[in-house]
Scaffold this active site. Structure first.
Site, PDB file in Angstrom:
ATOM      1  N   LYS A   1     -26.116 -17.943  56.742  1.00 59.87           N
ATOM      2  CA  LYS A   1     -25.900 -17.027  58.278  1.00 59.87           C
ATOM      3  C   LYS A   1     -25.823 -15.701  58.431  1.00 59.87           C
ATOM      4  CE  LYS A   1     -21.212 -17.334  57.602  1.00 59.87           C
ATOM      5  NZ  LYS A   1     -20.633 -16.037  57.516  1.00 59.87           N
TER       6      LYS A   1
ATOM      7  N   LYS B   1     -20.613  -6.309  58.251  1.00 59.11           N
ATOM      8  CA  LYS B   1     -20.645  -7.326  57.508  1.00 59.11           C
ATOM      9  C   LYS B   1     -22.281  -8.001  57.189  1.00 59.11           C
ATOM     10  CE  LYS B   1     -19.448 -10.819  54.151  1.00 59.11           C
ATOM     11  NZ  LYS B   1     -18.929 -10.030  53.357  1.00 59.11           N
TER      12      LYS B   1
ATOM     13  N   LEU C   1     -12.835 -19.028  58.824  1.00 61.50           N
ATOM     14  CA  LEU C   1     -13.858 -20.217  59.306  1.00 61.50           C
ATOM     15  C   LEU C   1     -15.436 -19.633  58.954  1.00 61.50           C
ATOM     16  CD1 LEU C   1     -12.304 -21.634  61.797  1.00 61.50           C
ATOM     17  CD2 LEU C   1     -11.198 -21.772  60.048  1.00 61.50           C
ATOM     18  N   PRO C   2     -16.263 -20.768  58.702  1.00 64.42           N
ATOM     19  CA  PRO C   2     -17.564 -20.490  57.930  1.00 64.42           C
ATOM     20  C   PRO C   2     -17.908 -19.324  59.202  1.00 64.42           C
ATOM     21  CG  PRO C   2     -16.914 -22.538  58.488  1.00 64.42           C
ATOM     22  CD  PRO C   2     -15.909 -21.876  58.764  1.00 64.42           C
TER      23      PRO C   2
END
Ligand code: NDP
Length: 295
Positions: A240, A171, A65-66
């Site tokens: 993000k 990440k 998911l985002p």
């Protein structure tokens, strides 16, 4: 092993397709129902009506998911994952999430005897289609070993990075480097174009020299010089990620002005270019400031 996959977005869909193609029994759920229905028709997967329905009977539940916030939401919601998951299952979160929320999710699951690993991926939508993603894992090695055959359907390089949250942190730092390379390359090339240098020639030199990166070697030649700007990874998601990297640095009390500035610049780019723009379109903001196109 029965698998449930939730989140059939740009990267989730080809990852789920690899699992189905490997012949593993698969149930899928997606917020926009039609996407899951279409995927189920094409792949033979079971289309689940709710996250709970997808999770029931699964050994491994995968979310993509985002942000970690949506993962936490579909865990706790009525008919959410917790309503369908039980002791002995594993939740593998392939979202590029944030370490703090991943630890909250781990604790909520541990209270019910459910294991959790964060397992964000790198390699883009093409890597997902080819099954060549890099998977960065945070959590117990024994849990990773149990789910490794599933990760191997879409991942080529699967790396244990540390405790829960470590995959997310690695990440985020990787993507912060991508973001800085995009901005720095755009600024430098915009200046060179203004000086009358052909950007193809400039990239030819840079790509044979110490300034080269995936951005200069692949993204600029394929997406900027051609003006193709395909939409494969939303700028909003990279914004993000850089924000998470800046937070990771702040939490570790490491002065990180470059990461903080890059996070701010991507926040501005997100505001200017919107929610569906691709990450490489950040170049357009620099071009606008410079008054030239890198072409
Ligand atoms: P997309 O925006 O393409 O897809 C997002 C997915 O999440 C869709 O399935 C969407 O459902 C679902 N979703 C969004 N909001 C909610 C919500 N509130 N509740 C439930 N489901 C929701 O994103 P990507 O697939 O590109 O990215 C997913 C993750 O993978 C992100 O963390 C991203 O940073 C990471 N990633 C992406 C890469 C890429 O190349 N695209 C590469 C590596 C990592 P719906 O269909 O209804 O919109």
């Amino acid at each position: 092993m029965n698998i449930a996959f939730l989140g059939l977005g740009a990267i989730g869909r080809p990852m789920a397709a690899r699992i189905a193609a490997a012949g593993l029994p698969l149930a899928v759920w997606n917020r926009t129902t039609e996407r899951a229905a279409e995927f189920a028709r094409e792949s033979g997967a079971r289309h689940a009506a709710t996250p709970a329905d997808a999770a029931r009977g699964a050994d491994v539940v995968i979310t993509c998911l985002p942000t970690s916030r949506e993962v936490h939401q579909i865990l706790e919601a009525p008919d959410g994952l917790l309503a369908g998951m039980s002791k002995g299952m594993v939740l593998v979160d392939c979202t590029s999430g944030d370490p703090a929320t991943s630890r909250v999710i781990r604790d909520a699951l541990a209270a019910r005897g459910i294991d959790f690993i964060d397992a964000p991926v790198s390699g883009g939508t093409t890597g997902a289609q080819k099954g060549t993603l890099t998977v960065m894992v945070g959590g117990d090695v024994s849990v990773l070993d149990r789910v490794r055959p599933v990760l191997e359907t879409f991942g080529q390089k699967i790396v244990h990075c540390g405790d829960v949250g470590a995959g997310d942190a690695v990440k985020a730092v990787n993507n912060a480097l991508l973001a800085t390379h995009i901005l720095a390359a755009a600024e430098g090339l915009a200046a060179l174009v203004k000086l009358g240098v052909d950007p193809k020639i400039a990239l030819d030199v840079i790509n044979a020299s110490s300034g080269r990166s995936n951005t200069s070697m692949n993204l600029f030649p394929e997406r900027v010089l051609t003006r193709a700007f395909p939409r494969t990874f939303r700028l909003a998601l990279l914004e993000k990620d850089v924000g998470i990297a800046a937070d990771v640095a702040r939490d570790a009390r490491v002065p990180a002005p470059v990461l903080q500035l890059t996070a701010d610049l991507f926040r501005i780019a997100r505001g200017e270019l919107g929610e569906i723009a691709d990450h490489v379109e950040a170049v357009k903001m620099i071009e606008q400031w410079a008054g030239v196109e890198i072409a």
